[in-house]
Design a protein around this motif. Structure first.
Motif: not given
Length: 848
Positions: A365-367, A484, A486, A493, A496, A520
């Motif tokens: 979980h990229l934030r 990116l 994924i 995401v 970002i 996203l």
């Protein structure tokens, strides 16, 4: 006693060319003087600078020609200021000063009580922030928790950015921005100007500059959203310093002026196209919430809403660190390598030059950190230019793939009207990109073709040559292909942002969602060489995303069953001018089932707005705006089972809505208007049962009974169909295979408004397929109704337009639509999808 070397002549005229530089010099010197005063030196006051007289009405005018140790007192014209922290404001040497504390707002407000106004102020920064950003603000229509605001944002790297934002109920969203200076100097003075005009769709214009020559508006946008701020309000100015900063800093301001806005209403650039700016499209430094008394201290621990085991990334971090809040790593890639599946990675504000891959098996979980703006930036600075024959050359060691199709290494399609690259734009598929002072340069194919505004890449010689002198300018070029990739089920995401990457056509996009269940949200993807975002797996979600200025296509999706697209803004794409077919524009979805596109804006693309094609089954297109695209506003092609409801499809270059070879389509309560056929229903020779016709979904058995590719069962009710001056018909049903009549296709029309600009434009109200014979044509709706028994409850309007300036329905439609029998009750199956009341009666879209 120290006296600065400055002219003693006061500034009195707004048109005097020497006046403005002098004012800015006073402000720049004041920054240095502030530091000297703090060290104990005595400073003689600077001469007063009077605010220039103007024909416009002044609501506030302040030359700061007084002394005040606490607060700013009262301006020469206008009401006295109120402050949130009066002790942070002072005036000396004829210039206002604002002390900025980390994580704190400092603002002064004057009750001008105006809705339409323009304002300007001269600003300089005392220092660079140690981390994060420092802001200078100028706001109009300010109330306790809402405002439109123009801001100069200075980053810790020295970049100066002009931002225009909207705050409603304490929630701020940045609407647009423009880079003013990539390496701003401390103490350099900038004039910031801001104008807000209009009520139905407020226009916002802003610019910032040093020196005496005002540029054109650098930011121009229009707020067409339901949350537009329409009421009069105060002027507010001040600043903010990021909570990341280790110590206080400050601003200096001078020559604050607010006046009537009549002089700027007509100053929009000729190519300005309004767009819906409702979504909060990208995260921003979140200094929206005003601090209370006592004031909060700077954040010393992570936001409590974040997981306790989160890993942290910061531009000030080290890749040998542990990844904690107080010991972040430097790169996102390092954090991903350290993370376990299911873990959250939090990225602090800043720019990251890297390609990020979320690998299979790691549900990351990229934030972004709450309230902070993060960019993945694929560009690098170019320098060390040599000059020869008026051209400027530097080393270039990047070899990008220029394949023009989705098959790497293959040549372009040769079938007529099916090649990717337009002969007039032969460099479109070459992913190299260059910007000089933020202005995109055009790539040419030979050194001899290099002129100002262009560049040439010599791959064999590892050189790049520019036609514009780069001296003293910021020169950046894309040096990374992907932002990116994924590849993990269920990865997310959030916040970002992505800019200036160079994917080739077969790379599919700068951002690729390649596995099921990816989300996203809340991000911007801009200036991608070909495609912004690609989705190629099931059950993906796109929410609150902006894609702009992609070279070929904003977003593409294939094999994307269950795709949900909500609040997408896809605008100004196909900047490289690929052919409209086979792919271009705002959003194209192919070979997918159960997809939804809603609450989105697909506008100003060179190509179609929305294109659903190649065996898409069960699509829902709801509550969208498709406007000002050069191709069709919407195209639904060789597909089946669709609901198209409550959309505005306006002012597109092709047909408003083109429906090809598709069955079981319900078209309800749309407003479709443009200078071509509003609704064009077309059958051609392609058939789902013919395996040699391209476009089948290979995942389905053949033949696919759900995909006959034959027009059948089309319902068209409660729509406004407007041809405002072009094409030959308002509504057309045609069969170029010459097999079917419109009756055999089971076309059903009722309760629609047909609009034409005169009795002869367009030539026909309706065209009606007649199998092997020429189609029937009808010059009026009445003739069509009488001959075919269709559209009996519909009506025709002859007028210049059926839309207001805000693209709502004019009285010429609403007055007739309100009569009994002129609208069909909205069925519950449609009402529930568009959040309207079942049984309600309306022709055209429901008001936004």
């Amino acid at each position: 006693m120290l006296r600065p070397p400055i002219s003693q002549s006061p500034i009195t005229s707004p048109t005097a060319s020497a006046a403005r530089p002098q004012t800015l010099t006073r402000l720049a010197i004041a920054t240095t003087l502030g530091a000297l005063v703090a060290s104990g030196l005595s400073i003689a006051p600077l001469p007063a600078a009077s605010v220039p007289a103007s024909a416009a009405t002044h609501y506030l005018a302040d030359s700061m020609s007084r002394t005040s140790t606490t607060g700013w007192g009262s301006p020469e014209t206008g009401k006295a200021y109120s402050f949130n922290a009066k002790d942070r404001f002072s005036i000396s040497s004829g210039v206002g000063a604002i002390k900025l504390l980390p994580g704190k707002h400092s603002f002064a407000t004057s009750a001008i009580n105006q809705a339409n106004a323009k304002a300007k102020v001269d600003v300089s920064f005392d220092s660079l922030p140690q981390a994060g950003s420092m802001y200078a603000h100028l706001a109009l229509r300010h109330s306790s928790d809402s405002r439109y605001e123009s801001s100069l944002r200075l980053t810790d790297g020295g970049k100066l950015i002009l931002e225009v934002s909207k705050t409603v109920n304490g929630k701020k969203s940045v609407l647009d921005s423009h880079v003013i200076d990539d390496k701003a100097s401390v103490g350099k003075a900038y004039r910031m100007e801001f104008a807000v005009t209009g009520t139905a769709s407020p226009k916002l214009q802003a610019r910032a500059y040093a020196g005496s020559s005002a540029p054109a508006w650098q930011v121009s946008t229009e707020d067409q959203s339901a949350s537009a701020i329409t009421s009069a309000g105060s002027l507010r100015t001040g600043g903010y310093l990021s909570s990341q900063a280790a110590k206080a800093s400050g601003l200096h301001m001078d020559n604050l002026l607010a006046s009537s806005a009549a002089a700027v209403i007509s100053e929009l650039p000729e190519d300005f196209v309004p767009r819906d700016i409702t979504p909060t499209l990208a995260p921003t430094d979140n200094h929206d919430a005003e601090e209370s008394v006592p004031e909060a201290t700077p954040d010393l621990s992570p936001d409590s809403t974040l997981p306790s085991n989160a890993l942290y990334v910061s531009t000030s971090g080290s890749n040998s660190a542990k990844g904690t809040f107080n010991a972040p790593v430097r790169s996102i890639g390092t954090a991903i390598s350290m993370a376990s599946s299911g873990q959250t990675i939090v990225v602090r504000a800043g720019s990251y030059h890297e390609t990020v891959k979320i690998p299979s098996g790691k549900k990351i979980h990229l934030r972004s950190y709450p309230g902070e703006k993060v960019w993945l930036d694929g560009s690098s600075v170019l320098k060390n230019f040599s000059t020869s024959n008026g051209r400027y050359t530097t080393a270039w060691n990047h070899d990008f793939d220029s394949s023009p199709t989705y098959t790497r290494g293959a040549k372009d399609n040769t079938e007529e009207a099916w090649g990717f690259v337009n002969d007039d734009y032969p460099m479109a598929a070459h992913p190299e990109q260059v910007w000089i002072d933020g202005v995109a340069q055009k790539q040419v194919g030979s050194l001899s073709a290099v002129r100002a505004g262009t560049f040439y890449v010599d791959k064999a010689g590892n050189k790049m040559t520019l036609g514009t002198n780069p001296s003293g300018k910021s020169v950046r070029a894309s040096t990374l292909v992907k932002a990116l990739s994924i590849r993990a089920d269920g990865a997310t995401v959030n916040g970002i942002n992505v800019r200036k990457y160079a994917p080739s056509v077969p790379d599919m996009g700068a951002v690729t969602a390649e596995k099921p269940g990816i989300s996203l949200s809340n991000l911007t993807v801009e200036d991608s060489a070909t495609t912004g975002i690609n989705v190629s797996a099931v059950n993906n979600k796109i929410s609150n995303v902006r894609i702009q200025r992609s070279g070929m296509l904003g977003m593409n999706a294939v094999y994307a069953d269950g795709l949900s697209v909500n609040k997408l803004v896809s605008t100004a794409n196909n900047a490289e001018r690929f052919n409209s077919s086979p792919v271009s524009g705002g959003l194209k979805i192919t070979r997918s089932r159960g997809i939804t596109v809603k609450n989105s804006t697909l506008s100003s693309n060179k190509g179609p707005g929305l294109w659903i094609d190649e065996s898409v089954y069960n699509s829902k297109v709801l509550n969208n705006d498709m406007a000002n695209n050069t191709g069709h506003g919407m195209s639904l092609e060789i597909s089946a089972k669709a609901i198209v409801a409550n959309n505005r499809i306006i002012n597109n270059g092709g047909n408003g809505f083109k429906l090809n070879n598709s069955n079981d389509v319900q078209i309800w309560n749309n407003t479709i208007s443009g200078k071509n056929r509003a609704l064009n229903i077309v059958q051609d020779k392609r058939r789902g049962a013919n395996k040699s016709d391209p476009g089948h979904d290979p995942r389905q058995s053949f033949p696919d009974a759900t995909m006959p590719w034959i027009i059948k069962n089309i319902t068209v009710k409660n729509n406004v169909l407007s041809n405002s001056g072009g094409g030959n018909a308002i509504m057309a049903v045609e069969d170029f295979s010459k097999e079917f009549t419109a009756e055999q296709m089971k076309i059903s029309l009722a309760s629609n408004a047909y609009h034409r600009t005169s009795t002869t434009s367009p030539k026909w109200s309706a065209v009606w397929a007649n199998a092997a014979k020429n189609p029937h044509v009808y010059t009026t709706l009445a003739g069509f109704q009488k001959a075919k028994g269709q559209d009996k409850s519909s009506f025709e309007v002859t007028a210049g337009s059926v839309l207001t300036s805000g693209n709502e329905l004019a009285a010429s439609v609403t007055s007739k639509a309100g009569k009994a029998g002129n609208a069909t009750a909205l069925p519950s199956s449609i009402a529930s999808l568009i959040s309207e009341t079942a049984g309600s009666k309306r022709v055209g879209h429901y008001s936004r």
